[in-house]
Design an enzyme around this catalytic site. Sequence first.
Site, PDB file in Angstrom:
ATOM      1  N   CYS A   1      69.273  48.615  73.171  1.00 19.75           N
ATOM      2  CA  CYS A   1      70.429  47.725  74.132  1.00 19.75           C
ATOM      3  C   CYS A   1      71.481  47.218  73.298  1.00 19.75           C
ATOM      4  O   CYS A   1      70.956  46.916  72.924  1.00 19.75           O
ATOM      5  CB  CYS A   1      69.990  46.910  75.331  1.00 19.75           C
ATOM      6  SG  CYS A   1      68.226  47.346  76.320  1.00 19.75           S
TER       7      CYS A   1
ATOM      8  N   ARG B   1      72.383  52.710  70.275  1.00 19.07           N
ATOM      9  CA  ARG B   1      71.170  51.424  70.510  1.00 19.07           C
ATOM     10  C   ARG B   1      70.730  52.022  71.635  1.00 19.07           C
ATOM     11  O   ARG B   1      69.327  51.221  71.872  1.00 19.07           O
ATOM     12  CB  ARG B   1      71.513  50.171  70.723  1.00 19.07           C
ATOM     13  CG  ARG B   1      72.947  49.161  69.488  1.00 19.07           C
ATOM     14  CD  ARG B   1      73.106  48.292  69.993  1.00 19.07           C
ATOM     15  NE  ARG B   1      71.822  46.887  69.775  1.00 19.07           N
ATOM     16  CZ  ARG B   1      72.163  46.284  68.979  1.00 19.07           C
ATOM     17  NH1 ARG B   1      72.936  46.861  67.823  1.00 19.07           N
ATOM     18  NH2 ARG B   1      70.705  45.495  68.820  1.00 19.07           N
TER      19      ARG B   1
ATOM     20  N   TRP C   1      68.206  50.520  77.160  1.00 18.47           N
ATOM     21  CA  TRP C   1      67.375  51.433  76.119  1.00 18.47           C
ATOM     22  C   TRP C   1      65.618  51.175  77.130  1.00 18.47           C
ATOM     23  O   TRP C   1      65.764  50.021  77.013  1.00 18.47           O
ATOM     24  CB  TRP C   1      67.070  51.818  74.542  1.00 18.47           C
ATOM     25  CG  TRP C   1      65.884  51.818  73.896  1.00 18.47           C
ATOM     26  CD1 TRP C   1      66.144  53.501  73.765  1.00 18.47           C
ATOM     27  CD2 TRP C   1      64.037  51.552  74.141  1.00 18.47           C
ATOM     28  NE1 TRP C   1      64.962  54.019  73.004  1.00 18.47           N
ATOM     29  CE2 TRP C   1      64.226  52.982  73.429  1.00 18.47           C
ATOM     30  CE3 TRP C   1      63.502  51.078  73.890  1.00 18.47           C
ATOM     31  CZ2 TRP C   1      62.544  53.393  73.281  1.00 18.47           C
ATOM     32  CZ3 TRP C   1      62.402  51.046  73.763  1.00 18.47           C
ATOM     33  CH2 TRP C   1      61.646  51.743  73.217  1.00 18.47           C
TER      34      TRP C   1
ATOM     35  N   ASN D   1      69.974  41.951  76.491  1.00 15.40           N
ATOM     36  CA  ASN D   1      69.172  43.019  75.087  1.00 15.40           C
ATOM     37  C   ASN D   1      67.795  41.927  74.747  1.00 15.40           C
ATOM     38  O   ASN D   1      68.141  40.802  73.955  1.00 15.40           O
ATOM     39  CB  ASN D   1      70.065  43.111  73.630  1.00 15.40           C
ATOM     40  CG  ASN D   1      69.358  43.553  72.527  1.00 15.40           C
ATOM     41  OD1 ASN D   1      68.079  43.874  72.855  1.00 15.40           O
ATOM     42  ND2 ASN D   1      70.115  43.753  71.831  1.00 15.40           N
ATOM     43  N   GLY D   2      66.858  42.973  74.698  1.00 16.76           N
ATOM     44  CA  GLY D   2      65.436  42.540  73.912  1.00 16.76           C
ATOM     45  C   GLY D   2      64.382  41.862  75.085  1.00 16.76           C
ATOM     46  O   GLY D   2      64.397  42.991  76.085  1.00 16.76           O
TER      47      GLY D   2
ATOM     48  N   GLU E   1      59.279  62.447  56.143  1.00 12.91           N
ATOM     49  CA  GLU E   1      60.312  62.276  56.679  1.00 12.91           C
ATOM     50  C   GLU E   1      60.720  63.791  57.069  1.00 12.91           C
ATOM     51  O   GLU E   1      61.904  63.700  58.514  1.00 12.91           O
ATOM     52  CB  GLU E   1      61.525  62.420  55.265  1.00 12.91           C
ATOM     53  CG  GLU E   1      62.730  61.817  55.587  1.00 12.91           C
ATOM     54  CD  GLU E   1      62.841  60.427  56.773  1.00 12.91           C
ATOM     55  OE1 GLU E   1      62.614  60.436  57.072  1.00 12.91           O
ATOM     56  OE2 GLU E   1      64.518  60.696  56.882  1.00 12.91           O
TER      57      GLU E   1
ATOM     58  N   LYS F   1      62.301  64.064  61.438  1.00 15.15           N
ATOM     59  CA  LYS F   1      63.156  64.620  61.562  1.00 15.15           C
ATOM     60  C   LYS F   1      63.239  65.857  63.012  1.00 15.15           C
ATOM     61  O   LYS F   1      63.541  65.635  64.203  1.00 15.15           O
ATOM     62  CB  LYS F   1      64.235  65.345  61.003  1.00 15.15           C
ATOM     63  CG  LYS F   1      64.984  64.614  59.193  1.00 15.15           C
ATOM     64  CD  LYS F   1      66.023  63.142  59.667  1.00 15.15           C
ATOM     65  CE  LYS F   1      65.069  62.624  60.097  1.00 15.15           C
ATOM     66  NZ  LYS F   1      65.249  60.436  60.276  1.00 15.15           N
TER      67      LYS F   1
ATOM     68  N   GLU G   1      62.117  63.958  65.997  1.00 13.05           N
ATOM     69  CA  GLU G   1      62.747  63.497  66.717  1.00 13.05           C
ATOM     70  C   GLU G   1      64.475  64.362  67.330  1.00 13.05           C
ATOM     71  O   GLU G   1      64.337  64.181  68.242  1.00 13.05           O
ATOM     72  CB  GLU G   1      63.726  62.385  65.816  1.00 13.05           C
ATOM     73  CG  GLU G   1      63.145  61.219  65.382  1.00 13.05           C
ATOM     74  CD  GLU G   1      63.605  60.222  64.073  1.00 13.05           C
ATOM     75  OE1 GLU G   1      64.270  59.305  64.381  1.00 13.05           O
ATOM     76  OE2 GLU G   1      64.222  61.173  63.031  1.00 13.05           O
TER      77      GLU G   1
ATOM     78  N   HIS H   1      41.031  69.332  54.781  1.00 13.01           N
ATOM     79  CA  HIS H   1      40.019  68.826  54.820  1.00 13.01           C
ATOM     80  C   HIS H   1      39.989  68.617  56.420  1.00 13.01           C
ATOM     81  O   HIS H   1      40.429  67.081  57.318  1.00 13.01           O
ATOM     82  CB  HIS H   1      40.326  67.405  54.559  1.00 13.01           C
ATOM     83  CG  HIS H   1      39.307  67.616  52.788  1.00 13.01           C
ATOM     84  ND1 HIS H   1      38.417  67.146  52.759  1.00 13.01           N
ATOM     85  CD2 HIS H   1      40.715  67.297  51.846  1.00 13.01           C
ATOM     86  CE1 HIS H   1      38.787  67.551  51.666  1.00 13.01           C
ATOM     87  NE2 HIS H   1      40.441  67.432  50.828  1.00 13.01           N
TER      88      HIS H   1
ATOM     89  N   LYS I   1      68.690  54.187  68.488  1.00  8.19           N
ATOM     90  CA  LYS I   1      68.934  53.664  66.164  1.00  8.19           C
ATOM     91  C   LYS I   1      68.524  52.953  65.558  1.00  8.19           C
ATOM     92  O   LYS I   1      67.700  52.290  64.647  1.00  8.19           O
ATOM     93  CB  LYS I   1      70.367  53.901  66.499  1.00  8.19           C
ATOM     94  CG  LYS I   1      70.649  53.999  64.649  1.00  8.19           C
ATOM     95  CD  LYS I   1      71.309  54.909  64.056  1.00  8.19           C
ATOM     96  CE  LYS I   1      71.261  54.689  62.416  1.00  8.19           C
ATOM     97  NZ  LYS I   1      70.390  55.577  62.155  1.00  8.19           N
TER      98      LYS I   1
HETATM   99  C1  G6P Z   1      64.656  53.951  64.365  1.00  9.20           C
HETATM  100  C2  G6P Z   1      65.877  54.613  64.034  1.00  9.20           C
HETATM  101  C3  G6P Z   1      65.290  55.142  63.108  1.00  9.20           C
HETATM  102  C4  G6P Z   1      64.955  54.144  61.704  1.00  9.20           C
HETATM  103  C5  G6P Z   1      63.840  53.223  61.983  1.00  9.20           C
HETATM  104  C6  G6P Z   1      64.275  51.875  61.365  1.00  9.20           C
HETATM  105  O1  G6P Z   1      63.823  54.557  64.943  1.00  9.20           O
HETATM  106  O2  G6P Z   1      65.775  55.471  64.599  1.00  9.20           O
HETATM  107  O3  G6P Z   1      66.290  56.203  62.852  1.00  9.20           O
HETATM  108  O4  G6P Z   1      64.203  54.880  60.617  1.00  9.20           O
HETATM  109  O5  G6P Z   1      64.433  52.474  63.651  1.00  9.20           O
HETATM  110  O6  G6P Z   1      65.606  51.497  61.940  1.00  9.20           O
HETATM  111  P1  G6P Z   1      66.271  50.943  60.213  1.00  9.20           P
HETATM  112  O7  G6P Z   1      67.651  50.481  60.885  1.00  9.20           O
HETATM  113  O8  G6P Z   1      65.190  49.223  59.812  1.00  9.20           O
HETATM  114  O9  G6P Z   1      65.719  51.017  58.785  1.00  9.20           O
END
Ligand code: G6P
Length: 610
Positions: free
Chosen positions: A2, A27, A75, A100-101, A483, A487, A490, A506, A605
């Site tokens: 948010c 956000r 969000w 927000n929270g 990673e 990606k 996501e 395994h 994000k």
């Molecule tokens: C969210 C974002 C990710 C990020 C993670 C940690 O899940 O979508 O892209 O890696 O938070 O965020 P930070 O800001 O702590 O790296």
Amino acid sequence: MCGIVGAVAHRVVTPVLIEGLRRLEYRGYDSAGLAVLDDSAQLQRLRRKGKIRELESALQTSLVEGKVGIAHTRWATHGVPSERNAHPHICRESVAVVHNGIIENHEDLRDRLRQKGYDFDSETDTEVIVHQIHEFLDEGLSLFEAVKETCKVLEGAYAVGVVSIAEPKRLIAARHGSPLVVGLGESENFIASDVFALVGETQRFIFLEDGDIADLSTEAVCIYDRNGNAVQRPVHETKLAADAVERGEYRHYMQKEIHEQPVAIEKTLDGRIRAGKVLDAAFGPYAEKAFDHIKSVQIVACGTSYHAGMVARYWIESIAGFPCHVEVASEFRYRKNVVPPGTLFVTISQSGETADTLAALKEAKKLGYAHTLAICNVPESSIVRESESTLMTRAGPEVGVASTKAFTTQLTALLLLVVALGKRNGLAPEQEARIVKELENLPEQIERVLLLEDEIEQWAERFGEKRHALYLGRGAHYPVAMEGALKLKEISYIHAEAYPSGELKHGPLALIDAEMPVVAVAPNNELLEKLKSNLQEVQARGGELYVFADVRVPMESAPGVNLLRVAETEEIVAPIVYTVPLQMLAYHVALIKGTDVDQPRNLAKSVTVE
Ligand code: G6P
């Protein structure tokens, strides 16, 4: 999670609120809304399900104009994404709140307020805040006092912005556990979840501390701490440019951010290496001494940043020679930890606001770690402010929800840390010089990998119809595979899993068939032969391999084996280099699938709630 923004000015603030929301959309983006006090001091509100653009287009036909206002991009936590659950929430046409929270005691408060005759229109936890403020206003408290008393009954995390017809020239803001900044203008003042939201309006900011309540009017900003004492908080000038978050010629922010990596890495190295050495000064005034006594390292992070930590573990143990543990912050913070003496506590975070990472850091400070170091991309963030030392990545604002340049700059920064620690544990000057040279060459190497984009785009076409994918790597490339899989998940919504390739037999081998693409990274290192046998195990079972391999790797394309050559890359920096083609693959698969690349469904994000 948010984003909130608010303004009190002598001009109509609707465009400021909308622009702020646009910049905060990373956000959360399931619904958005704003409320202003119009010239007759009445509340006008507009909310829409969906992206900010839905709200913007609704604004073209509804007049929501006022000089004091608050706005929100959501969000969802409590209650589905809908107009009814979108903020601002209003009580009896008199008070409006954005939040927000998470309010953890919202059920108790809701029951009590219902008994007092308050009707609830939404399923959100936030709505209790607005009714509670209204109740205090009804008892005769000022708006400021009503917010202050409300904060005393709230449990959980919040950043709130509040306006009311009771005092139509005021904006009250409070924070406890969720980020909130005050922007200082000329006869106008603002609040927002972060600095980016307001860089078009001002460069001067105050970072509210936990427990602070701010009383904003056009002429003044008065801040009170959790005990109700008036306090002066330092004013920071940000260097962020308003256009730093423009998309330019690129189709998506993610694509722009992938291509910015060479420059972002160069900036992250700038002034921190010289004449074959990593400069201790890079870590700030307190680190030098603290590092002298370090005997082990604990890394804590979330998401992509956690993957950076996992790569760093290989480096810290093999190059610096110290034991290193890595853990996701949400686990670390709730576990009983035994702290070995002399342990450096490292948080890695792009935003510096991830709730679990921040909470883990606070916990670590109580547990008695030798020193805390943040590797972070946002200088003004909570994690930076809470840490004894910091090493800023200089990726610049990252807007795409799927992190790219933040990750590779984190790895770059972590290599600097590895050398700084290694030097204290017998790393020879020649080894240091070799690593520094590889770091200097890194931007150019990434430029070369970026040239593979056309070929990767062709590969991507074959992923569009797939429902699952497997990613393989060994050693420090196992987290790189993780990673890559993250990606793909996501942004293309294809289920992807990463395995250290030695684990194939395994379990995951049972999944292999022609419908399961298997992506592997094959740098030229001592595990190559083992990786090759693992890949043959896949091939023998009819799996389709997509391999990114160093030019020196003796391997040929064949039916079921698709090969893309990566220029000669030294082992130490290979995890950074090999990440880039995996980012491009995910990006192009997402394009084919037609997903919302920069704002994938259900994600945000910056995760500022648990
Ligand atoms: C969210 C974002 C990710 C990020 C993670 C940690 O899940 O979508 O892209 O890696 O938070 O965020 P930070 O800001 O702590 O790296």
